[in-house]
Design an enzyme around this catalytic site. Structure first.
Site, PDB file in Angstrom:
ATOM      1  N   LYS A   1       0.836  -1.202   0.000  1.00 57.18           N
ATOM      2  CA  LYS A   1       0.000   0.000   0.000  1.00 57.18           C
ATOM      3  C   LYS A   1       0.878   1.264   0.000  1.00 57.18           C
ATOM      4  O   LYS A   1       2.093   1.179   0.242  1.00 57.18           O
ATOM      5  CB  LYS A   1      -0.906  -0.031   1.245  1.00 57.18           C
ATOM      6  CG  LYS A   1      -1.891  -1.213   1.272  1.00 57.18           C
ATOM      7  CD  LYS A   1      -2.766  -1.149   2.530  1.00 57.18           C
ATOM      8  CE  LYS A   1      -3.675  -2.357   2.658  1.00 57.18           C
ATOM      9  NZ  LYS A   1      -4.569  -2.268   3.839  1.00 57.18           N
TER      10      LYS A   1
ATOM     11  N   TYR B   1     -12.419  -2.170  -2.893  1.00 55.03           N
ATOM     12  CA  TYR B   1     -12.899  -2.240  -1.510  1.00 55.03           C
ATOM     13  C   TYR B   1     -14.422  -2.257  -1.420  1.00 55.03           C
ATOM     14  O   TYR B   1     -14.981  -1.858  -0.385  1.00 55.03           O
ATOM     15  CB  TYR B   1     -12.327  -1.075  -0.693  1.00 55.03           C
ATOM     16  CG  TYR B   1     -10.911  -1.314  -0.194  1.00 55.03           C
ATOM     17  CD1 TYR B   1     -10.568  -2.490   0.495  1.00 55.03           C
ATOM     18  CD2 TYR B   1      -9.918  -0.359  -0.378  1.00 55.03           C
ATOM     19  CE1 TYR B   1      -9.278  -2.706   0.957  1.00 55.03           C
ATOM     20  CE2 TYR B   1      -8.618  -0.568   0.098  1.00 55.03           C
ATOM     21  CZ  TYR B   1      -8.314  -1.750   0.761  1.00 55.03           C
ATOM     22  OH  TYR B   1      -7.035  -1.965   1.242  1.00 55.03           O
TER      23      TYR B   1
ATOM     24  N   ASN C   1      -1.445  -0.266   7.285  1.00 50.24           N
ATOM     25  CA  ASN C   1      -0.901  -1.582   7.646  1.00 50.24           C
ATOM     26  C   ASN C   1      -0.121  -2.248   6.514  1.00 50.24           C
ATOM     27  O   ASN C   1      -0.034  -3.453   6.420  1.00 50.24           O
ATOM     28  CB  ASN C   1      -2.009  -2.475   8.210  1.00 50.24           C
ATOM     29  CG  ASN C   1      -3.142  -2.690   7.230  1.00 50.24           C
ATOM     30  OD1 ASN C   1      -3.071  -2.231   6.087  1.00 50.24           O
ATOM     31  ND2 ASN C   1      -4.172  -3.411   7.646  1.00 50.24           N
TER      32      ASN C   1
ATOM     33  N   HIS D   1      -1.862  -5.502   1.507  1.00 49.05           N
ATOM     34  CA  HIS D   1      -3.177  -6.125   1.318  1.00 49.05           C
ATOM     35  C   HIS D   1      -2.959  -7.496   0.721  1.00 49.05           C
ATOM     36  O   HIS D   1      -2.069  -7.673  -0.115  1.00 49.05           O
ATOM     37  CB  HIS D   1      -4.039  -5.298   0.355  1.00 49.05           C
ATOM     38  CG  HIS D   1      -5.183  -6.085  -0.229  1.00 49.05           C
ATOM     39  ND1 HIS D   1      -6.381  -6.237   0.421  1.00 49.05           N
ATOM     40  CD2 HIS D   1      -5.291  -6.827  -1.363  1.00 49.05           C
ATOM     41  CE1 HIS D   1      -7.188  -7.012  -0.304  1.00 49.05           C
ATOM     42  NE2 HIS D   1      -6.538  -7.379  -1.386  1.00 49.05           N
TER      43      HIS D   1
ATOM     44  N   GLU E   1     -10.229  -9.633  -7.493  1.00 47.73           N
ATOM     45  CA  GLU E   1      -9.249  -8.547  -7.338  1.00 47.73           C
ATOM     46  C   GLU E   1      -8.173  -8.606  -8.414  1.00 47.73           C
ATOM     47  O   GLU E   1      -7.744  -7.562  -8.920  1.00 47.73           O
ATOM     48  CB  GLU E   1      -8.618  -8.637  -5.936  1.00 47.73           C
ATOM     49  CG  GLU E   1      -9.627  -8.330  -4.832  1.00 47.73           C
ATOM     50  CD  GLU E   1      -9.117  -8.642  -3.432  1.00 47.73           C
ATOM     51  OE1 GLU E   1      -7.956  -9.086  -3.288  1.00 47.73           O
ATOM     52  OE2 GLU E   1      -9.890  -8.424  -2.471  1.00 47.73           O
TER      53      GLU E   1
HETATM   54  N1  LIG Z   1      -9.045   3.699   9.106  1.00 45.06           N
HETATM   55  C1  LIG Z   1      -9.484   2.451   9.357  1.00 45.06           C
HETATM   56  N2  LIG Z   1      -9.141   1.495   8.484  1.00 45.06           N
HETATM   57  C2  LIG Z   1      -9.573   0.242   8.736  1.00 45.06           C
HETATM   58  C3  LIG Z   1     -10.387  -0.110   9.852  1.00 45.06           C
HETATM   59  N3  LIG Z   1     -10.657  -1.442   9.798  1.00 45.06           N
HETATM   60  C4  LIG Z   1     -10.052  -1.882   8.681  1.00 45.06           C
HETATM   61  N4  LIG Z   1      -9.409  -0.869   8.044  1.00 45.06           N
HETATM   62  C5  LIG Z   1      -8.610  -0.919   6.824  1.00 45.06           C
HETATM   63  O1  LIG Z   1      -9.373  -1.576   5.843  1.00 45.06           O
HETATM   64  C6  LIG Z   1      -8.591  -2.595   5.257  1.00 45.06           C
HETATM   65  C7  LIG Z   1      -9.511  -3.703   4.788  1.00 45.06           C
HETATM   66  O2  LIG Z   1     -10.088  -4.329   5.924  1.00 45.06           O
HETATM   67  P1  LIG Z   1     -10.276  -5.914   5.937  1.00 45.06           P
HETATM   68  O3  LIG Z   1     -10.496  -6.386   4.556  1.00 45.06           O
HETATM   69  O4  LIG Z   1     -11.263  -6.230   6.972  1.00 45.06           O
HETATM   70  O5  LIG Z   1      -8.840  -6.373   6.478  1.00 45.06           O
HETATM   71  P2  LIG Z   1      -7.757  -7.272   5.777  1.00 45.06           P
HETATM   72  O6  LIG Z   1      -8.420  -8.226   4.842  1.00 45.06           O
HETATM   73  O7  LIG Z   1      -6.840  -7.837   6.803  1.00 45.06           O
HETATM   74  O8  LIG Z   1      -6.921  -6.197   5.023  1.00 45.06           O
HETATM   75  P3  LIG Z   1      -6.741  -6.050   3.454  1.00 45.06           P
HETATM   76  O9  LIG Z   1      -5.786  -7.125   3.092  1.00 45.06           O
HETATM   77  O10 LIG Z   1      -6.160  -4.651   3.302  1.00 45.06           O
HETATM   78  O11 LIG Z   1      -8.089  -6.201   2.801  1.00 45.06           O
HETATM   79  C8  LIG Z   1      -7.604  -2.998   6.348  1.00 45.06           C
HETATM   80  O12 LIG Z   1      -6.415  -3.517   5.840  1.00 45.06           O
HETATM   81  C9  LIG Z   1      -7.349  -1.693   7.036  1.00 45.06           C
HETATM   82  O13 LIG Z   1      -6.278  -0.996   6.415  1.00 45.06           O
HETATM   83  C10 LIG Z   1     -10.719   0.933  10.763  1.00 45.06           C
HETATM   84  O14 LIG Z   1     -11.409   0.716  11.752  1.00 45.06           O
HETATM   85  N5  LIG Z   1     -10.251   2.193  10.466  1.00 45.06           N
HETATM   86 MG   LIG Z   2      -9.574  -7.619   3.187  1.00 47.42          MG
END
Ligand SMILES: Nc1nc2c(ncn2[C@@H]2O[C@H](COP(=O)(O)OP(=O)(O)OP(=O)(O)O)[C@@H](O)[C@H]2O)c(=O)[nH]1
Ligand SMILES: [Mg+2]
Length: 137
Positions: free
Chosen positions: A11, A51, A114, A117, A128
Site C-alpha cells: 500500500k 474495496y 498496515n 493487502h 481482485e
Molecule cells: N481507518 C481504518 N481502516 C480500517 C479499519 N478497519 C479496517 N481498516 C482498513 O481496511 C482494510 C480492509 O479491511 P479488511 O479487509 O477487513 O482487512 P484485511 O483483509 O486484513 O486487510 P486487506 O488485506 O487490506 O483487505 C484494512 O487492511 C485496514 O487498512 C478501521 O477501523 N479504520
Molecule cells: Mg480484506
C-alpha cells in the site's frame, strides 16, 4: 492444498517508507512466485471497486483516500496455498495484534496504515486480480 494465485498490494504507506523490497524479499524467501508486478496510483473508482465489500463501513472514505494517496505496488503472487499463506506472512489486520515476524507485526502500528493487502479467499483473489490485471488473469 492447491496452487493458488492471490493479489498482494504494497500500500502507499509501504511504498513511501521504502518497504517494497522488504515485502518482496519475504514473499520470495517463503517460496512464492511473482507472476505480475506493477507500480501504479489508483483512480478513486478503481479503489472503490477493490474495496466494494467495505462500502457501508464508517472508515470507507478514509480507506479510499489512503489507498489512492500515492503509488502502490500490485502483484500477483502464486504458490501452494498462497492465499492463506500470504495472510499469515502479512499478520493480523490490526498491527497491534499482528505477531512479530509478520509484515504488519514488524513494520506497522495503526490499522489504517498496515503496509500490505492480500486477497482473503479464492473468489476475492479472482475478483481482485481481474481489477488490477484484467488482461492477464
Ligand atoms: N481507518 C481504518 N481502516 C480500517 C479499519 N478497519 C479496517 N481498516 C482498513 O481496511 C482494510 C480492509 O479491511 P479488511 O479487509 O477487513 O482487512 P484485511 O483483509 O486484513 O486487510 P486487506 O488485506 O487490506 O483487505 C484494512 O487492511 C485496514 O487498512 C478501521 O477501523 N479504520
Ligand atoms: Mg480484506
Amino acid at each position: 492444498m492447491a496452487n493458488e494465485r492471490t493479489l498482494i498490494l504494497v500500500k502507499p504507506d509501504g511504498v513511501q517508507r521504502g518497504l517494497v523490497g522488504e515485502v518482496i524479499a519475504r514473499i520470495e524467501r517463503k517460496g512464492y512466485t511473482l507472476e505480475a508486478l506493477e507500480l501504479r496510483t489508483l483512480a478513486r473508482a478503481t479503489a472503490e471497486e477493490h474495496y466494494a465489500e467495505h462500502t457501508d463501513k464508517p472508515f470507507f472514505g478514509e480507506l479510499v483516500d489512503f489507498i489512492t494517496s500515492g503509488p502502490l505496488v500490485a502483484m500477483c503472487v502464486a504458490g501452494e496455498g498462497a492465499i492463506a499463506g500470504m495472510r499469515t506472512l502479512m499478520g493480523a489486520t490490526n498491527p497491534l495484534e499482528a505477531t512479530p515476524g509478520s509484515i504488519r507485526g514488524d513494520f506497522a502500528t495503526v490499522i489504517g496504515e498496515n503496509i500490505v493487502h492480500g486477497s482473503d479467499s479464492v473468489d476475492s483473489a479472482k475478483r481482485e486480480l481481474g481489477i488490477f490485471f484484467p488482461d492477464r488473469f
